[in-house]
Design a protein around this motif. Structure first.
Motif, PDB file in Angstrom:
ATOM      1  N   LEU A 621       0.838  -1.203   0.000  1.00 20.59           N
ATOM      2  CA  LEU A 621       0.000   0.000   0.000  1.00 20.59           C
ATOM      3  C   LEU A 621       0.864   1.240   0.000  1.00 20.59           C
ATOM      4  N   MET A 622       1.872   1.224   0.880  1.00 20.61           N
ATOM      5  CA  MET A 622       2.730   2.407   0.970  1.00 20.61           C
ATOM      6  C   MET A 622       3.459   2.611  -0.344  1.00 20.61           C
ATOM      7  N   ALA A 623       3.923   1.475  -0.939  1.00 28.40           N
ATOM      8  CA  ALA A 623       4.626   1.591  -2.213  1.00 28.40           C
ATOM      9  C   ALA A 623       3.714   2.188  -3.262  1.00 28.40           C
ATOM     10  N   LEU A 624       2.465   1.733  -3.246  1.00 30.13           N
ATOM     11  CA  LEU A 624       1.500   2.238  -4.218  1.00 30.13           C
ATOM     12  C   LEU A 624       1.310   3.734  -4.034  1.00 30.13           C
ATOM     13  N   SER A 626       3.359   5.867  -2.547  1.00 33.12           N
ATOM     14  CA  SER A 626       4.520   6.682  -2.866  1.00 33.12           C
ATOM     15  C   SER A 626       4.760   6.684  -4.376  1.00 33.12           C
ATOM     16  N   GLU A 627       4.354   5.581  -5.027  1.00 32.77           N
ATOM     17  CA  GLU A 627       4.489   5.551  -6.485  1.00 32.77           C
ATOM     18  C   GLU A 627       3.698   6.686  -7.121  1.00 32.77           C
ATOM     19  N   SER A 628       2.444   6.800  -6.677  1.00 33.08           N
ATOM     20  CA  SER A 628       1.624   7.832  -7.305  1.00 33.08           C
ATOM     21  C   SER A 628       2.097   9.210  -6.870  1.00 33.08           C
ATOM     22  N   ALA A 629       2.585   9.292  -5.630  1.00 36.94           N
ATOM     23  CA  ALA A 629       3.117  10.582  -5.189  1.00 36.94           C
ATOM     24  C   ALA A 629       4.336  10.954  -6.021  1.00 36.94           C
ATOM     25  N   GLU A 630       5.192   9.941  -6.260  1.00 38.14           N
ATOM     26  CA  GLU A 630       6.376  10.200  -7.075  1.00 38.14           C
ATOM     27  C   GLU A 630       5.986  10.671  -8.461  1.00 38.14           C
ATOM     28  N   ARG A 631       4.975   9.996  -8.988  1.00 33.92           N
ATOM     29  CA  ARG A 631       4.548  10.363 -10.332  1.00 33.92           C
ATOM     30  C   ARG A 631       4.098  11.819 -10.359  1.00 33.92           C
ATOM     31  N   ALA A 632       3.325  12.188  -9.325  1.00 32.66           N
ATOM     32  CA  ALA A 632       2.836  13.562  -9.274  1.00 32.66           C
ATOM     33  C   ALA A 632       4.015  14.529  -9.152  1.00 32.66           C
TER      34      ALA A 632
ATOM     35  N   MET B   1      -2.695  15.278  -2.990  1.00 38.17           N
ATOM     36  CA  MET B   1      -1.665  15.180  -4.014  1.00 38.17           C
ATOM     37  C   MET B   1      -2.053  14.133  -5.047  1.00 38.17           C
ATOM     38  N   ARG B   2      -2.925  13.177  -4.634  1.00 38.74           N
ATOM     39  CA  ARG B   2      -3.381  12.195  -5.596  1.00 38.74           C
ATOM     40  C   ARG B   2      -4.357  12.814  -6.600  1.00 38.74           C
ATOM     41  N   ARG B   3      -4.978  13.818  -6.106  1.00 38.33           N
ATOM     42  CA  ARG B   3      -6.023  14.409  -6.904  1.00 38.33           C
ATOM     43  C   ARG B   3      -5.449  15.218  -8.062  1.00 38.33           C
ATOM     44  N   PRO B   4      -5.950  15.032  -9.257  1.00 34.51           N
ATOM     45  CA  PRO B   4      -5.418  15.862 -10.340  1.00 34.51           C
ATOM     46  C   PRO B   4      -5.807  17.317 -10.114  1.00 34.51           C
ATOM     47  N   ARG B   5      -4.941  18.190 -10.568  1.00 32.74           N
ATOM     48  CA  ARG B   5      -5.228  19.608 -10.364  1.00 32.74           C
ATOM     49  C   ARG B   5      -6.482  19.993 -11.136  1.00 32.74           C
ATOM     50  N   ARG B   6      -7.307  20.774 -10.462  1.00 30.35           N
ATOM     51  CA  ARG B   6      -8.515  21.191 -11.157  1.00 30.35           C
ATOM     52  C   ARG B   6      -8.451  22.688 -11.422  1.00 30.35           C
ATOM     53  N   PRO B   7      -9.081  23.121 -12.510  1.00 23.26           N
ATOM     54  CA  PRO B   7      -8.996  24.556 -12.805  1.00 23.26           C
ATOM     55  C   PRO B   7      -9.718  25.354 -11.730  1.00 23.26           C
ATOM     56  N   LEU B   8      -9.183  26.545 -11.471  1.00 22.57           N
ATOM     57  CA  LEU B   8      -9.755  27.381 -10.421  1.00 22.57           C
ATOM     58  C   LEU B   8     -11.025  28.049 -10.908  1.00 22.57           C
ATOM     59  N   PHE B   9     -11.022  28.409 -12.171  1.00 23.90           N
ATOM     60  CA  PHE B   9     -12.196  29.089 -12.713  1.00 23.90           C
ATOM     61  C   PHE B   9     -12.718  28.319 -13.909  1.00 23.90           C
ATOM     62  N   LEU B  10     -14.008  28.405 -14.123  1.00 20.43           N
ATOM     63  CA  LEU B  10     -14.625  27.594 -15.156  1.00 20.43           C
ATOM     64  C   LEU B  10     -15.311  28.474 -16.178  1.00 20.43           C
ATOM     65  N   ALA B  11     -15.523  27.893 -17.346  1.00 23.13           N
ATOM     66  CA  ALA B  11     -16.287  28.594 -18.364  1.00 23.13           C
ATOM     67  C   ALA B  11     -17.741  28.677 -17.920  1.00 23.13           C
TER      68      ALA B  11
END
Lengths: 896, 91
Positions: A621-624, A626-632, B1-11
């Motif tokens: 889980l941690m690897a997963l 950190s993997e995605s964190a690394e990617r980001a 941080m997992r979340r993709p960045r989303r635009p602040l303003f929208l059309a």
């Protein structure tokens, strides 16, 4: 009306439903879905919320408790118009994770724990079996209404016929195939037809009552006010509590979950159902009050208000209408029983029978034909559920005790609410928390509501009810912790959900979830994050693909399993082999497919048997993560680098342009300088040749000698400048620092530059007071800068009355000197290069000078620790000189 | 941080859809308020009470009126919410 006719109509109706279901199954099998998967069918199938208890019982409820019956519909209405909150997420999770029942949802969310599945299944069975009995009772009662005079009808016999018939119908259409997504098109369509029948029936009776008996809407409203119903007063606790309870039940009832989530063919249908289902229940309850009012008015006092929908038309001699109402009630009862039986049997077989079978025969997972086992388990469960419903009906003796079971069942299934809603919105919810909450809630419900509902001395003794166990009064079932004086139903709902939710939360907070739980929690809570996709549940596939295929064939069927494996193999880039590599991704996909048939917990157990316990660990889980964190992070770095590259490229482009311009100028200068050097050389050579010939008059000799002298001086000056510049540029200049007066330096510079174009009269504007300061600097060098600037101004200022301003300002230990003339200034595009060597403005070519003056100025000021820059926008050529008041030689180490 | 960045303003159009979702979220809150509001009313009139007290028929009209209104508003929202199924999701 002849009783036989009624039975005949009933049978004809059942045959009709059979035909509908059969025809639809044929269509679905041929792949022609069309309107079968329309939002309309979906909405109508949701109407199994309205059971016989609501069809007949709502009128009785209204006759006894006024408007309170509305709460049963208002709760679901709020849930559906607020579908964006919960329902949308439930349906998305159900579709994405191929959830087969509410027990499967909860077990799957909390780490595919079969123990949870078993608990939820048992709770659902206990809470809803009496409800099935209630449906049987209503059918028996409605038969009884017609038969009271004609034949002596054995109630028990009717019930057993109905139960048996429903079991057969459900088994035939509910277990035809082990569908990947547990969808039963035939049954759903039959339910939709029944929904139309019951709505039409109730509306027909209502319209007959309002316009046929009461004489219009206005008259009806008057009669409502005049009736005994208006004695009703709203009890705030019950009103609010029941709205909440019915809202919870509409999500948690196994049958509602079945049609809403499992049978959902398209998420878009929910948008339509969000308003169409409330509209349906609105229509269902519109005429309840009028029917109750008129029934109380016209029927004899001993008449059962629960049967007004039937007895009122009969009393008025409307036999056809009564028949329609009977079919409506029959529809309500049968549709509920069928779906409830399917939902419960799926749960029982997936969580109790099949896991038990696999535990008894572990090799069965790969050896036996599991499809048959699962289907038979399901058939058995349906029969068992029906039998339990019938048995409960017989036990309770069709008494009035059943009437209250509807709300009691609601309260029982509402115990799923904390685990379910908490599970899909809160990642911190754990299996232990869910288990604790469910058990405590269930026990409290049974103790405070379910068992006392049988009456004193039935299950709980009267003394226990009155005094509590062992005389502990604060444990009295209907006054827990001393909370007496509350409505028993509300009291039980309050305490059971309170304790349930608290245990769920506290235990969840205190315990640590297993890796699979955490994966499932993340997958459920973040179901709308498209990127997360199917989480890897297996760290490493060690399974033999062939074994996996054999197992999948046992469950999914040969063809479907082979198609799945082949498409996965193609996805992995294999063109020949049918067997994909057992990658974690593939195993997860396979598990999800199997889960659609046998439930998540069983599928997980079977796969882990083959894979050999290679389930994901905390480390994975941690690897997963950190993997995605690394990617980001990596992409963020790339982004930063890209921006920097863009900046560097911009700077390089600018420099390149400048270099190109300089190169052109240098070429131009080289030809110019050769010309400059050549001109004096030519005249020196020519005059020296003349001198060498001799024979010249002395004045001629003197003149030629003077010319030669002048020309050599010019050459020397040019070479001096060049030398001076190169010395300054290399930083090898030696400065002689003295304390000198600025005004004196400027005076000298003005004097020295007077020889440039001496014929021109130039006006100087100066601030002599301010100029009177002492600088510690190299006075000769600085004077040279002033000479160059002032000479330039004299030389190039083309104004009719030339004028030179010298402004002076002090700022922070530095002195700022502006030298400004009133000429045309320097064109914009030349401003950036005028300080370069050999630069001359285009129109300046005719003028004398090698283009070194400003370059020398710049080098001198830099050596003196200052700067010089062109100052645009002053109405003429303007130069700003910034110098330190006190030059410290140590500080100008950078002069190199 | 997992979340993709989303635009602040929208059309304009996505902006309208966001606000429609907000409205859809609030609708049940308003509905709940209106359904529970009668709890605060004075008790309904006893039969034969003097005029001016509440009548059961007006209660009936009130509840069904609110109910129908909620259905209508929710029906008006539904098409706009259904079309956004495939675009990026929030929360």
């Amino acid at each position: 009306m002849p009783f036989n006719l009624l039975v005949l109509a009933c049978l004809a109706y059942v045959v009709f439903l059979f035909c509908v279901a059969f025809w639809v199954e044929r269509r679905a099998y041929a792949g022609r879905f069309g309107w079968l998967r329309s939002p309309l069918v979906y909405t109508l199938s949701l109407s199994i919320y309205c059971t016989a208890w609501t069809f007949y019982g709502a009128v009785g409820y209204a006759a006894r408790s006024g408007m309170e019956f509305l709460t049963i519909y208002l709760g679901p209405t709020l849930v559906f118009i607020g579908w964006w909150w919960v329902l949308r997420k439930l349906v998305r999770i159900g579709r994405k994770h191929r959830v087969t029942s509410i027990a499967d949802l909860i077990s799957s969310r909390f780490g595919k724990s079969n123990a949870l599945g078993v608990v939820v299944t048992l709770m659902a069975v206990v809470a809803t079996t009496p409800y099935i009995a209630l449906q049987l009772q209503s059918v028996v009662l409605s038969f009884g209404v017609f038969s009271n005079a004609a034949d002596s009808l054995d109630a028990g016999q009717t019930a057993i016929w109905v139960a048996g018939g429903l079991a057969v119908f459900t088994i035939i259409f509910g277990t035809r195939n082990l569908d990947a997504q547990e969808q039963h098109h035939g049954i759903v369509t039959a339910i939709a037809v029944e929904a139309v029948v019951k709505l039409v029936a109730l509306l027909a009776v209502g319209i007959f009552v309002v316009w046929g008996l009461a004489g219009g809407v206005g008259a009806m409203l008057d009669r409502i006010d005049a009736s005994e119903l208006s004695a009703w007063t709203m009890q705030p606790g019950r009103w609010t509590g029941l709205i909440f309870l019915s809202a919870a039940a509409v999500i948690c009832l196994p049958r509602m979950f079945q049609v809403m989530v499992v049978e959902n063919a398209d998420e878009g249908h929910l948008a339509t159902a969000s308003w169409a289902f409330p509209a349906y229940v609105l229509a269902m309850s519109l005429f309840i009050v009028p029917i109750a009012v008129i029934g109380l008015e016209r029927l004899p006092d001993h008449a059962n208000p629960d049967m007004f929908v039937l007895t009122l038309p009969l009393h008025e001699g409307q036999n056809a209408l009564a028949m329609l109402a009977f079919l409506g009630g029959f529809s309500s009862a049968t549709s509920m029983v069928i779906i409830e039986a399917i939902a419960l049997s799926t749960m029982v077989s997936n969580h109790i029978l099949v896991p038990g079978w696999l535990r008894l025969r572990p090799q069965a997972a790969v050896a036996d034909d599991l499809r048959g086992v699962v289907l038979n388990a399901r058939r058995l469960s349906i029969a068992a559920v029906m039998a339990m419903g019938y048995g409960y009906y017989q036990l309770s003796g069709g008494s009035a005790a059943l009437a209250s079971i509807g709300l009691i069942a609601f309260a029982g299934v509402a115990q799923f609410l904390p685990a379910m809603v908490g599970g899909i919105f809160w990642r911190g919810a754990t299996k232990a928390g869910a288990m604790a909450g469910l058990l405590i809630g269930f026990v409290t419900w049974a103790y405070a509501l379910f068992l006392p509902s049988f009456g004193p001395d039935a299950v709980l003794s009267a003394s226990l009810l009155a005094e509590g166990p062992w005389g502990v009064t604060w444990l009295r079932p209907q006054a827990l912790f001393g909370v007496a004086g509350m409505d028993p139903l509300i009291h039980a709902i309050f305490w059971s959900l309170m304790l349930n939710g608290t245990a769920f939360f506290v235990i969840s907070v205190l315990t640590f979830p297993s890796p699979v739980e955490r994966l499932q929690g993340a997958a459920f809570v973040n179901v709308f994050d498209e990127g997360s996709g199917a989480p890897r549940r297996w760290s490493r596939g060690e399974a033999e693909p062939e074994e996996l295929l054999v197992m999948a064939q046992r469950i999914l069927g040969d063809e479907e399993a082979q198609v799945l494996f082949e498409s996965e193999a193609r996805g992995q880039g294999k063109t020949q082999s049918l067997l994909p590599d057992p990658t974690p991704e593939f195993i997860s996909t396979l598990e999800q497919r199997l889960a659609g048939s046998v439930g998540a917990a069983t599928a997980h157990a079977m796969i882990s048997q083959l894979v050999g316990g290679a389930a994901v660990s905390v480390g994975d889980l941690m690897a997963l993560a950190s993997e995605s964190a690394e990617r980001a992070e990596h992409s963020a770095q790339l982004e930063a680098q890209r921006a920097e590259l863009a900046r560097t490229a911009g700077a390089l482009r600018e420099v390149n342009e400048k270099l190109t311009r300089l190169s052109v100028q240098k070429d131009a200068f080289l030809s110019q300088i050769s010309h400059e050097l050549r001109t004096p050389m030519t005249s020196i050579r020519a005059f020296s040749e003349i001198l060498a010939e001799g024979d010249l008059p002395p004045e001629m000799v003197a003149r030629n000698g003077r010319i030669i002298h002048e020309e050599t001086k010019r050459l020397t000056r040019l070479l001096d400048d060049l030398l001076d510049l190169s010395v300054l540029e290399n930083g090898k200049v030696t400065l002689s620092l003295t304390l000198s007066n600025l005004r004196d330096m400027i005076d000298r510079a003005i004097q020295a530059s007077e020889q440039v174009k001496p014929e021109r009269e130039v006006v100087f504007r100066r601030d002599l007071m301010r100029e009177n300061i002492f600088l510690r600097t190299d006075a000769d060098r600085l004077t040279q800068v002033f000479i160059n600037l002032i000479s330039n101004a004299r030389k190039y200022c083309e104004a009719e009355f030339p004028e030179i301003r010298i402004n002076l300002r002090m700022r922070g230990g530095r002195v700022i000197i502006d030298v400004i003339d009133n000429g045309r200034g320097i064109p914009k595009d030349a401003q950036s290069t005028i300080f370069e060597k050999f630069t001359r403005l285009p129109e300046e070519g005719r003028a004398k000078g090698a283009g070194l003056g400003l370059a020398i100025c710049r080098e001198i000021t830099e050596n003196l620790g200052g700067t010089i820059a062109y100052l645009p926008g002053q109405g003429g050529a303007a130069f700003r000189l910034i110098l330190p008041l006190r030059l410290d030689l140590g500080a100008q180490g950078q002069g190199g | 941080m997992r979340r993709p960045r989303r635009p602040l303003f929208l059309a304009r159009l996505p902006y309208r859809r966001r606000r429609l979702r907000d409205a859809a979220r609030l609708l049940p809150v308003f509905g709940g308020f209106l359904f529970i509001l009668p709890v605060l009313w004075a008790p309904a009139a006893e039969p034969g009470a003097e005029a001016g007290a509440r009548l059961l028929s007006s209660d009936v009209v009130y509840f069904f009126g609110v109910w129908a209104g909620l259905v209508a508003v929710s029906a008006a929202f539904a098409p706009g919410l259904a079309t956004t199924q495939d675009e990026e999701e929030e929360d």
